[in-house]
Design a protein around this motif. Sequence first.
Motif, PDB file in Angstrom:
ATOM      1  N   LYS A  52       3.488  -6.030  13.364  1.00 27.24           N
ATOM      2  CA  LYS A  52       2.513  -6.546  14.322  1.00 27.24           C
ATOM      3  C   LYS A  52       1.590  -5.478  14.912  1.00 27.24           C
ATOM      4  N   GLU A  53       1.723  -4.237  14.464  1.00 29.03           N
ATOM      5  CA  GLU A  53       0.870  -3.171  14.984  1.00 29.03           C
ATOM      6  C   GLU A  53      -0.203  -2.828  13.960  1.00 29.03           C
ATOM      7  N   LEU A  54      -1.452  -2.767  14.401  1.00 25.99           N
ATOM      8  CA  LEU A  54      -2.553  -2.420  13.506  1.00 25.99           C
ATOM      9  C   LEU A  54      -2.447  -0.955  13.108  1.00 25.99           C
ATOM     10  N   ILE A  55      -2.374  -0.679  11.797  1.00 23.26           N
ATOM     11  CA  ILE A  55      -2.255   0.710  11.348  1.00 23.26           C
ATOM     12  C   ILE A  55      -3.442   1.145  10.493  1.00 23.26           C
ATOM     13  N   ILE A  56      -4.187   0.197   9.957  1.00 22.34           N
ATOM     14  CA  ILE A  56      -5.375   0.528   9.175  1.00 22.34           C
ATOM     15  C   ILE A  56      -6.501  -0.406   9.586  1.00 22.34           C
ATOM     16  N   ASN A  57      -7.664   0.178   9.843  1.00 18.09           N
ATOM     17  CA  ASN A  57      -8.866  -0.595  10.133  1.00 18.09           C
ATOM     18  C   ASN A  57      -9.998   0.157   9.454  1.00 18.09           C
ATOM     19  N   GLU A  58     -10.398  -0.348   8.292  1.00 15.53           N
ATOM     20  CA  GLU A  58     -11.318   0.412   7.450  1.00 15.53           C
ATOM     21  C   GLU A  58     -12.770   0.028   7.665  1.00 15.53           C
ATOM     22  N   THR A  59     -13.379   0.570   8.653  1.00 19.76           N
ATOM     23  CA  THR A  59     -14.826   0.411   8.914  1.00 19.76           C
ATOM     24  C   THR A  59     -15.315  -0.994   8.619  1.00 19.76           C
TER      25      THR A  59
ATOM     26  N   TYR B  92      -4.182   4.251  -6.172  1.00 21.27           N
ATOM     27  CA  TYR B  92      -3.400   5.384  -5.701  1.00 21.27           C
ATOM     28  C   TYR B  92      -3.214   5.293  -4.199  1.00 21.27           C
ATOM     29  N   ASN B  93      -2.121   5.875  -3.750  1.00 21.27           N
ATOM     30  CA  ASN B  93      -1.854   5.838  -2.314  1.00 21.27           C
ATOM     31  C   ASN B  93      -2.580   6.977  -1.620  1.00 21.27           C
ATOM     32  N   ALA B  94      -3.167   6.662  -0.484  1.00 25.24           N
ATOM     33  CA  ALA B  94      -3.758   7.671   0.390  1.00 25.24           C
ATOM     34  C   ALA B  94      -3.183   7.360   1.766  1.00 25.24           C
ATOM     35  N   GLY B  95      -2.092   8.031   2.114  1.00 24.85           N
ATOM     36  CA  GLY B  95      -1.398   7.691   3.352  1.00 24.85           C
ATOM     37  C   GLY B  95      -0.811   6.302   3.226  1.00 24.85           C
ATOM     38  N   ASN B  96      -1.173   5.418   4.141  1.00 28.86           N
ATOM     39  CA  ASN B  96      -0.637   4.061   4.122  1.00 28.86           C
ATOM     40  C   ASN B  96      -1.538   3.068   3.392  1.00 28.86           C
ATOM     41  N   MET B  97      -2.514   3.571   2.691  1.00 22.24           N
ATOM     42  CA  MET B  97      -3.432   2.682   1.970  1.00 22.24           C
ATOM     43  C   MET B  97      -3.220   2.800   0.474  1.00 22.24           C
ATOM     44  N   LEU B  98      -3.478   1.717  -0.217  1.00 18.60           N
ATOM     45  CA  LEU B  98      -3.552   1.755  -1.675  1.00 18.60           C
ATOM     46  C   LEU B  98      -5.011   1.515  -2.019  1.00 18.60           C
ATOM     47  N   THR B  99      -5.652   2.530  -2.610  1.00 14.38           N
ATOM     48  CA  THR B  99      -7.065   2.449  -2.968  1.00 14.38           C
ATOM     49  C   THR B  99      -7.162   2.145  -4.448  1.00 14.38           C
TER      50      THR B  99
END
Lengths: 115, 110
Positions: A52-59, B92-99
């Motif tokens: 429930k915590e926002l960890i990614i917000n990509e522009t 590929y993973n970049a931290g907690n993201m998969l790009t």
Amino acid sequence: DTAVSQTPKYLVTQMGNDKSIKCEQNLGHDTMYWYKQDSKKFLKIMFSYNNKELIINETVPNRFSPKSPDKAHLNLHINSLELGDSAVYFCASSQDRLGSGNTIYFGEGSWLTVV
Amino acid sequence: SQKIEQNSEALNIQEGKTATLTCNYTNYSPAYLQWYRQDPGRGPVFLLLIRENEKEKRKERLKVTFDTTLKQSLFHITASQPADSATYLCGYNAGNMLTFGGGTRLMVKP
């Protein structure tokens, strides 16, 4: 039996409207995502929530607002829809954050068309 | 900026042949790469994950390699079948993201 389910599957709406897409996962995962796939098929991360915590917000424009009422649900609300918002929106989940090599389970997508 | 690229042109091969898809990345050293399959109108489905300390990973007719010097991963499908026709995505993973890359569409002709 569906692991990651999202509704609606198809959505056609006029510019300026506000719409929501709902997502639920029954995998017991801690992390959920919203991805956008445009007409050129590029799949881009928008948001990610962990417990429930926002960890990614990509522009992403402020018109997009995710909400996670609990770790099994992640909804996406879009205000003042624009033509450029037309795309396929995928909800997804993973056991935990991706740093340790977790894989992602995707929903079937929500086709949004703004006219 | 980090970039991941796949051949955007469709790959057409004859049934029974080996399909080889390429994924190149720049400006980053991912801890692992993942490959997914996407059928038209469906969500991507996970196939294989390979870590930076693994040179090769296999699963049935699928094989993935990871060359950290070349910054490249190759995805092979041996004895290809028409049912293998789909778009294959590398991420590929970049931290907690998969790009993800843009995907390569594979067409296997009978």
